[in-house]
Design a protein around this motif. Structure first.
Motif, PDB file in Angstrom:
ATOM      1  N   THR A   7      -0.312  11.269   3.825  1.00  0.00           N
ATOM      2  CA  THR A   7      -0.527  12.711   3.781  1.00  0.00           C
ATOM      3  C   THR A   7      -0.810  13.272   5.174  1.00  0.00           C
ATOM      4  OG1 THR A   7      -1.395  12.508   1.544  1.00  0.00           O
ATOM      5  CG2 THR A   7      -1.914  14.529   2.731  1.00  0.00           C
ATOM      6  N   THR A   8      -1.617  12.581   5.937  1.00  0.00           N
ATOM      7  CA  THR A   8      -1.930  13.030   7.297  1.00  0.00           C
ATOM      8  C   THR A   8      -0.673  13.051   8.162  1.00  0.00           C
ATOM      9  OG1 THR A   8      -4.142  12.091   7.093  1.00  0.00           O
ATOM     10  CG2 THR A   8      -3.376  12.587   9.310  1.00  0.00           C
ATOM     11  N   ASN A   9       0.167  12.043   8.026  1.00  0.00           N
ATOM     12  CA  ASN A   9       1.415  12.025   8.786  1.00  0.00           C
ATOM     13  C   ASN A   9       2.341  13.154   8.356  1.00  0.00           C
ATOM     14  OD1 ASN A   9       0.868   9.842  10.473  1.00  0.00           O
ATOM     15  ND2 ASN A   9       1.473   8.387   8.907  1.00  0.00           N
ATOM     16  N   SER A  10       2.348  13.482   7.076  1.00  0.00           N
ATOM     17  CA  SER A  10       3.174  14.588   6.599  1.00  0.00           C
ATOM     18  C   SER A  10       2.720  15.914   7.206  1.00  0.00           C
ATOM     19  CB  SER A  10       3.116  14.677   5.076  1.00  0.00           C
ATOM     20  OG  SER A  10       3.636  13.512   4.498  1.00  0.00           O
ATOM     21  N   VAL A  11       1.424  16.092   7.302  1.00  0.00           N
ATOM     22  CA  VAL A  11       0.886  17.317   7.927  1.00  0.00           C
ATOM     23  C   VAL A  11       1.267  17.346   9.409  1.00  0.00           C
ATOM     24  CG1 VAL A  11      -1.235  18.519   8.557  1.00  0.00           C
ATOM     25  CG2 VAL A  11      -0.976  17.577   6.270  1.00  0.00           C
ATOM     26  N   GLY A  37      12.102  12.497  13.409  1.00  0.00           N
ATOM     27  CA  GLY A  37      12.917  11.475  12.759  1.00  0.00           C
ATOM     28  C   GLY A  37      12.178  10.163  12.596  1.00  0.00           C
ATOM     29  N   GLU A  38      11.482   9.755  13.650  1.00  0.00           N
ATOM     30  CA  GLU A  38      10.725   8.499  13.599  1.00  0.00           C
ATOM     31  C   GLU A  38       9.559   8.585  12.614  1.00  0.00           C
ATOM     32  OE1 GLU A  38       9.540   7.548  17.575  1.00  0.00           O
ATOM     33  OE2 GLU A  38      11.599   7.507  18.311  1.00  0.00           O
ATOM     34  N   ILE A  39       8.849   9.692  12.634  1.00  0.00           N
ATOM     35  CA  ILE A  39       7.714   9.869  11.734  1.00  0.00           C
ATOM     36  C   ILE A  39       8.194   9.973  10.288  1.00  0.00           C
ATOM     37  CG2 ILE A  39       5.826  11.434  11.098  1.00  0.00           C
ATOM     38  CD1 ILE A  39       5.600  12.079  14.111  1.00  0.00           C
ATOM     39  N   GLY A  40       9.335  10.612  10.091  1.00  0.00           N
ATOM     40  CA  GLY A  40       9.900  10.726   8.743  1.00  0.00           C
ATOM     41  C   GLY A  40      10.195   9.362   8.135  1.00  0.00           C
ATOM     42  N   LYS A  41      10.715   8.443   8.938  1.00  0.00           N
ATOM     43  CA  LYS A  41      10.967   7.081   8.441  1.00  0.00           C
ATOM     44  C   LYS A  41       9.662   6.381   8.093  1.00  0.00           C
ATOM     45  CE  LYS A  41      15.226   6.369  11.025  1.00  0.00           C
ATOM     46  NZ  LYS A  41      15.860   5.611  12.110  1.00  0.00           N
ATOM     47  N   TYR A  42       8.649   6.589   8.904  1.00  0.00           N
ATOM     48  CA  TYR A  42       7.330   5.990   8.671  1.00  0.00           C
ATOM     49  C   TYR A  42       6.721   6.529   7.378  1.00  0.00           C
ATOM     50  CZ  TYR A  42       2.560   4.487   9.824  1.00  0.00           C
ATOM     51  OH  TYR A  42       1.323   3.914   9.805  1.00  0.00           O
ATOM     52  N   GLU A  44       8.371   7.796   4.857  1.00  0.00           N
ATOM     53  CA  GLU A  44       9.170   7.300   3.744  1.00  0.00           C
ATOM     54  C   GLU A  44       8.739   5.886   3.346  1.00  0.00           C
ATOM     55  OE1 GLU A  44      13.829   6.642   2.455  1.00  0.00           O
ATOM     56  OE2 GLU A  44      13.327   6.939   4.569  1.00  0.00           O
ATOM     57  N   ASP A  45       8.480   5.043   4.335  1.00  0.00           N
ATOM     58  CA  ASP A  45       8.001   3.686   4.047  1.00  0.00           C
ATOM     59  C   ASP A  45       6.674   3.723   3.284  1.00  0.00           C
ATOM     60  OD1 ASP A  45      10.206   2.635   5.334  1.00  0.00           O
ATOM     61  OD2 ASP A  45       9.127   2.196   7.211  1.00  0.00           O
ATOM     62  N   GLY A  46       5.777   4.603   3.696  1.00  0.00           N
ATOM     63  CA  GLY A  46       4.499   4.736   3.007  1.00  0.00           C
ATOM     64  C   GLY A  46       4.672   5.232   1.576  1.00  0.00           C
ATOM     65  N   GLY A  47       5.556   6.196   1.391  1.00  0.00           N
ATOM     66  CA  GLY A  47       5.836   6.699   0.049  1.00  0.00           C
ATOM     67  C   GLY A  47       6.428   5.629  -0.855  1.00  0.00           C
ATOM     68  N   ASN A  48       7.326   4.829  -0.295  1.00  0.00           N
ATOM     69  CA  ASN A  48       7.915   3.739  -1.081  1.00  0.00           C
ATOM     70  C   ASN A  48       6.861   2.713  -1.479  1.00  0.00           C
ATOM     71  OD1 ASN A  48      10.481   4.841  -1.019  1.00  0.00           O
ATOM     72  ND2 ASN A  48      11.088   3.718   0.809  1.00  0.00           N
ATOM     73  N   LEU A  49       5.929   2.416  -0.580  1.00  0.00           N
ATOM     74  CA  LEU A  49       4.842   1.496  -0.922  1.00  0.00           C
ATOM     75  C   LEU A  49       3.970   2.057  -2.043  1.00  0.00           C
ATOM     76  CD1 LEU A  49       3.650   0.194   2.563  1.00  0.00           C
ATOM     77  CD2 LEU A  49       4.644  -1.160   0.715  1.00  0.00           C
ATOM     78  N   LEU A  50       3.694   3.354  -1.981  1.00  0.00           N
ATOM     79  CA  LEU A  50       2.898   3.978  -3.040  1.00  0.00           C
ATOM     80  C   LEU A  50       3.598   3.868  -4.389  1.00  0.00           C
ATOM     81  CD1 LEU A  50       1.711   7.212  -1.198  1.00  0.00           C
ATOM     82  CD2 LEU A  50       0.260   5.352  -1.971  1.00  0.00           C
ATOM     83  N   ILE A  51       4.909   4.090  -4.404  1.00  0.00           N
ATOM     84  CA  ILE A  51       5.671   4.029  -5.649  1.00  0.00           C
ATOM     85  C   ILE A  51       5.745   2.598  -6.169  1.00  0.00           C
ATOM     86  CG2 ILE A  51       7.972   4.318  -6.639  1.00  0.00           C
ATOM     87  CD1 ILE A  51       8.270   6.751  -4.707  1.00  0.00           C
ATOM     88  N   GLU A  52       6.041   1.642  -5.285  1.00  0.00           N
ATOM     89  CA  GLU A  52       6.176   0.241  -5.694  1.00  0.00           C
ATOM     90  C   GLU A  52       4.887  -0.305  -6.302  1.00  0.00           C
ATOM     91  OE1 GLU A  52       7.418  -1.940  -2.272  1.00  0.00           O
ATOM     92  OE2 GLU A  52       9.327  -0.873  -2.128  1.00  0.00           O
ATOM     93  N   ASN A  53       3.744   0.104  -5.788  1.00  0.00           N
ATOM     94  CA  ASN A  53       2.474  -0.403  -6.283  1.00  0.00           C
ATOM     95  C   ASN A  53       1.894   0.434  -7.424  1.00  0.00           C
ATOM     96  OD1 ASN A  53       1.991  -2.713  -4.522  1.00  0.00           O
ATOM     97  ND2 ASN A  53       1.960  -1.195  -2.890  1.00  0.00           N
ATOM     98  N   GLY A  54       2.583   1.498  -7.797  1.00  0.00           N
ATOM     99  CA  GLY A  54       2.117   2.335  -8.893  1.00  0.00           C
ATOM    100  C   GLY A  54       0.909   3.180  -8.543  1.00  0.00           C
ATOM    101  N   TRP A  55       0.728   3.458  -7.271  1.00  0.00           N
ATOM    102  CA  TRP A  55      -0.436   4.225  -6.836  1.00  0.00           C
ATOM    103  C   TRP A  55      -0.179   5.716  -6.780  1.00  0.00           C
ATOM    104  CZ3 TRP A  55      -1.154   0.519  -2.142  1.00  0.00           C
ATOM    105  CH2 TRP A  55      -1.697  -0.672  -2.598  1.00  0.00           C
ATOM    106  N   MET A  56       1.065   6.131  -6.867  1.00  0.00           N
ATOM    107  CA  MET A  56       1.371   7.558  -6.797  1.00  0.00           C
ATOM    108  C   MET A  56       1.117   8.171  -8.172  1.00  0.00           C
ATOM    109  SD  MET A  56       4.711   9.511  -5.323  1.00  0.00           S
ATOM    110  CE  MET A  56       4.292   9.075  -3.665  1.00  0.00           C
TER     111      MET A  56
END
Length: 74
Positions: A7-11, A37-42, A44-56
């Motif tokens: 969330t902080t990176n998104s802001v 572009g670089e931050i967007g990839k970072y 996205e990786d965090g979002g994917n981790l949240l989804i994979e672990n069921g934390w979102m």
């Protein structure tokens, strides 16, 4: 903790967008675009981790009034 970092990176990404719209220097705008572009990839990786672990959290949905009437819960 991962949610807070994502969330902080998104802001921060939004702040770069604001910076691009207010700067008159083309060299800074190019640097901001590269960083976005670089931050967007970072992010996205965090979002994917949240989804994979069921934390979102599940997004809000409409209430099914027909199902509520059948169940008798109000």
């Amino acid at each position: 903790m991962l949610f807070q970092v994502t969330t902080t990176n998104s802001v921060g990404l939004a702040y770069y967008g604001t910076s691009i719209s207010t700067t008159f220097r083309r060299d800074l705008a190019a640097i901001y675009v590269r960083l976005m572009g670089e931050i967007g990839k970072y992010i996205e990786d965090g979002g994917n981790l949240l989804i994979e672990n069921g934390w979102m959290e599940e997004p809000p949905r409409m209430i099914d009034h027909d199902q509520l009437a059948k169940d008798g819960k109000m």
